[in-house]
Write a protein that holds these residues in place. Sequence first.
Motif, PDB file in Angstrom:
ATOM      1  N   LEU A   1     -43.308  16.560  41.873  1.00  0.00           N
ATOM      2  CA  LEU A   1     -41.986  17.077  41.494  1.00  0.00           C
ATOM      3  C   LEU A   1     -40.903  16.046  41.740  1.00  0.00           C
ATOM      4  O   LEU A   1     -39.986  15.873  40.905  1.00  0.00           O
ATOM      5  CB  LEU A   1     -41.690  18.357  42.273  1.00  0.00           C
ATOM      6  N   LEU A   2     -40.999  15.328  42.866  1.00  0.00           N
ATOM      7  CA  LEU A   2     -40.012  14.290  43.169  1.00  0.00           C
ATOM      8  C   LEU A   2     -40.034  13.189  42.111  1.00  0.00           C
ATOM      9  O   LEU A   2     -38.976  12.683  41.708  1.00  0.00           O
ATOM     10  CB  LEU A   2     -40.287  13.701  44.556  1.00  0.00           C
ATOM     11  N   SER A   3     -41.218  12.821  41.644  1.00  0.00           N
ATOM     12  CA  SER A   3     -41.319  11.790  40.607  1.00  0.00           C
ATOM     13  C   SER A   3     -40.703  12.266  39.300  1.00  0.00           C
ATOM     14  O   SER A   3     -40.020  11.498  38.612  1.00  0.00           O
ATOM     15  CB  SER A   3     -42.792  11.407  40.395  1.00  0.00           C
ATOM     16  N   ILE A   4     -40.929  13.516  38.952  1.00  0.00           N
ATOM     17  CA  ILE A   4     -40.351  14.045  37.710  1.00  0.00           C
ATOM     18  C   ILE A   4     -38.827  14.053  37.786  1.00  0.00           C
ATOM     19  O   ILE A   4     -38.133  13.637  36.848  1.00  0.00           O
ATOM     20  CB  ILE A   4     -40.884  15.465  37.442  1.00  0.00           C
ATOM     21  N   LEU A   5     -38.287  14.524  38.908  1.00  0.00           N
ATOM     22  CA  LEU A   5     -36.833  14.588  39.062  1.00  0.00           C
ATOM     23  C   LEU A   5     -36.199  13.205  39.142  1.00  0.00           C
ATOM     24  O   LEU A   5     -35.018  13.034  38.783  1.00  0.00           O
ATOM     25  CB  LEU A   5     -36.480  15.383  40.325  1.00  0.00           C
ATOM     26  N   SER A   6     -36.952  12.214  39.577  1.00  0.00           N
ATOM     27  CA  SER A   6     -36.401  10.864  39.752  1.00  0.00           C
ATOM     28  C   SER A   6     -36.437  10.031  38.477  1.00  0.00           C
ATOM     29  O   SER A   6     -35.929   8.907  38.466  1.00  0.00           O
ATOM     30  CB  SER A   6     -37.167  10.138  40.857  1.00  0.00           C
ATOM     31  N   ILE A   7     -37.032  10.553  37.409  1.00  0.00           N
ATOM     32  CA  ILE A   7     -37.109   9.780  36.165  1.00  0.00           C
ATOM     33  C   ILE A   7     -35.718   9.426  35.649  1.00  0.00           C
ATOM     34  O   ILE A   7     -35.490   8.323  35.146  1.00  0.00           O
ATOM     35  CB  ILE A   7     -37.899  10.577  35.098  1.00  0.00           C
ATOM     36  N   SER A   8     -34.773  10.331  35.812  1.00  0.00           N
ATOM     37  CA  SER A   8     -33.428  10.111  35.274  1.00  0.00           C
ATOM     38  C   SER A   8     -32.495   9.419  36.259  1.00  0.00           C
ATOM     39  O   SER A   8     -31.344   9.161  35.927  1.00  0.00           O
ATOM     40  CB  SER A   8     -32.801  11.450  34.851  1.00  0.00           C
ATOM     41  N   THR A   9     -32.992   9.126  37.454  1.00  0.00           N
ATOM     42  CA  THR A   9     -32.106   8.524  38.463  1.00  0.00           C
ATOM     43  C   THR A   9     -32.486   7.099  38.820  1.00  0.00           C
ATOM     44  O   THR A   9     -31.636   6.212  38.851  1.00  0.00           O
ATOM     45  CB  THR A   9     -32.092   9.384  39.742  1.00  0.00           C
ATOM     46  N   SER A  10     -33.758   6.844  39.114  1.00  0.00           N
ATOM     47  CA  SER A  10     -34.171   5.500  39.519  1.00  0.00           C
ATOM     48  C   SER A  10     -35.623   5.248  39.138  1.00  0.00           C
ATOM     49  O   SER A  10     -36.439   6.172  39.136  1.00  0.00           O
ATOM     50  CB  SER A  10     -34.008   5.322  41.039  1.00  0.00           C
ATOM     51  N   ASN A  11     -35.915   4.006  38.776  1.00  0.00           N
ATOM     52  CA  ASN A  11     -37.269   3.571  38.432  1.00  0.00           C
ATOM     53  C   ASN A  11     -37.948   4.538  37.467  1.00  0.00           C
ATOM     54  O   ASN A  11     -39.004   5.111  37.787  1.00  0.00           O
ATOM     55  CB  ASN A  11     -38.110   3.433  39.714  1.00  0.00           C
ATOM     56  N   PRO A  12     -37.377   4.752  36.296  1.00  0.00           N
ATOM     57  CA  PRO A  12     -37.964   5.726  35.364  1.00  0.00           C
ATOM     58  C   PRO A  12     -39.392   5.383  34.955  1.00  0.00           C
ATOM     59  O   PRO A  12     -40.235   6.279  34.866  1.00  0.00           O
ATOM     60  CB  PRO A  12     -37.008   5.682  34.162  1.00  0.00           C
ATOM     61  N   GLY A  13     -39.658   4.098  34.717  1.00  0.00           N
ATOM     62  CA  GLY A  13     -41.000   3.711  34.304  1.00  0.00           C
ATOM     63  C   GLY A  13     -42.043   4.019  35.357  1.00  0.00           C
ATOM     64  O   GLY A  13     -43.118   4.565  35.054  1.00  0.00           O
ATOM     65  N   GLY A  14     -41.754   3.691  36.610  1.00  0.00           N
ATOM     66  CA  GLY A  14     -42.698   3.959  37.691  1.00  0.00           C
ATOM     67  C   GLY A  14     -42.936   5.435  37.887  1.00  0.00           C
ATOM     68  O   GLY A  14     -44.076   5.875  38.089  1.00  0.00           O
ATOM     69  N   ASN A  15     -41.873   6.233  37.812  1.00  0.00           N
ATOM     70  CA  ASN A  15     -42.020   7.677  38.009  1.00  0.00           C
ATOM     71  C   ASN A  15     -42.777   8.332  36.857  1.00  0.00           C
ATOM     72  O   ASN A  15     -43.543   9.277  37.071  1.00  0.00           O
ATOM     73  CB  ASN A  15     -40.647   8.321  38.181  1.00  0.00           C
ATOM     74  N   ILE A  16     -42.576   7.830  35.653  1.00  0.00           N
ATOM     75  CA  ILE A  16     -43.351   8.343  34.521  1.00  0.00           C
ATOM     76  C   ILE A  16     -44.830   8.026  34.713  1.00  0.00           C
ATOM     77  O   ILE A  16     -45.702   8.860  34.456  1.00  0.00           O
ATOM     78  CB  ILE A  16     -42.831   7.745  33.203  1.00  0.00           C
ATOM     79  N   ALA A  17     -45.117   6.815  35.193  1.00  0.00           N
ATOM     80  CA  ALA A  17     -46.506   6.435  35.457  1.00  0.00           C
ATOM     81  C   ALA A  17     -47.120   7.310  36.542  1.00  0.00           C
ATOM     82  O   ALA A  17     -48.309   7.665  36.478  1.00  0.00           O
ATOM     83  CB  ALA A  17     -46.579   4.959  35.854  1.00  0.00           C
ATOM     84  N   HIS A  18     -46.323   7.678  37.555  1.00  0.00           N
ATOM     85  CA  HIS A  18     -46.814   8.593  38.594  1.00  0.00           C
ATOM     86  C   HIS A  18     -47.297   9.903  37.968  1.00  0.00           C
ATOM     87  O   HIS A  18     -48.362  10.420  38.334  1.00  0.00           O
ATOM     88  CB  HIS A  18     -45.705   8.902  39.601  1.00  0.00           C
ATOM     89  N   VAL A  19     -46.509  10.419  37.057  1.00  0.00           N
ATOM     90  CA  VAL A  19     -46.853  11.687  36.406  1.00  0.00           C
ATOM     91  C   VAL A  19     -48.141  11.522  35.596  1.00  0.00           C
ATOM     92  O   VAL A  19     -49.012  12.402  35.609  1.00  0.00           O
ATOM     93  CB  VAL A  19     -45.698  12.167  35.509  1.00  0.00           C
ATOM     94  N   GLY A  20     -48.257  10.392  34.904  1.00  0.00           N
ATOM     95  CA  GLY A  20     -49.485  10.141  34.139  1.00  0.00           C
ATOM     96  C   GLY A  20     -50.709  10.087  35.032  1.00  0.00           C
ATOM     97  O   GLY A  20     -51.760  10.658  34.709  1.00  0.00           O
TER      98      GLY A  20
END
Length: 293
Positions: free
Chosen positions: A177-196
Amino acid sequence: MDILGDIKRTFKEGSVLTRLIYINIGVFLVLKIIGVFFYLVGQPFSLANWLAVPSVTDELIRRPWTPFTYMFLHVGFLHLLFNVLGLYWFGQLFLYHFEGRKLLSVYLLGGLAGAALYIISYNLFPAFDSVYGLLLGASASIFAVLVAVAVYDPNREIHLFFIGRFPLKYVAGFYVLLSILSISTSNPGGNIAHVGGAIWGWFYIYQLKRGKDMGSGFVDFINKIGAFFADAFKPKSKMKVTYKKPPRDDHEYAKQQHVKQEEINHILDKIAKSGYESLSKSEKELLFRQGKK
């Protein structure tokens, strides 16, 4: 102290988790050492750019290896440290339930899933139209391992520093959940990869519970590639193996025994005159074999 020998031994005899940690640390150190050399000679160093996943598809086509190499790549020490610790903690929990080849498949395919979602997102959503991104780090693979073990053993409790004990399903859910919420704030590419990576971890266990190991074929393929390169770079033995034919009759057998006894007598005479250390390696081996009879 033979530090290099100890590292080789633990890498060879250790678990898949040990090897994954060693590879991550090894890649980091090698790139840092190369970077120091380039710095001293006054030249720019950008090898990391060739190992990270670019968000631009034209560059990705020219660097097709990057979806594999990025998951072992770290440019900062703290980035490496936290990822190695996460891999160790969650990898140990994973190995409590499964063998090493399943951990390898979740790590590699989780990393590939993270890279795939990252590439798709950067080329699909308008928010990334004018953004050039580079993806690196083991985080997507670690998220895959975390979610996989959390789906398989959701109520297993782990201890969190300064907080207390929590079921693993809540820990995994919080980080996703933290990675999803952080996509629009910081390191979007890394957080998207976390979700993947998390999606793959869930999917892998979902299929495994239905009797399908979705990563077994991929791991077999990786093992075959590893065995091929291991054989290719393995030093060739210079030892020549010869086979002696058995004697055809009693006369030939007696002749062979006579020749062998002459060799033994020569060796014994040499020892009497110059000592045992004067013998050649082949003479010592012949004397040793004769002594065992």
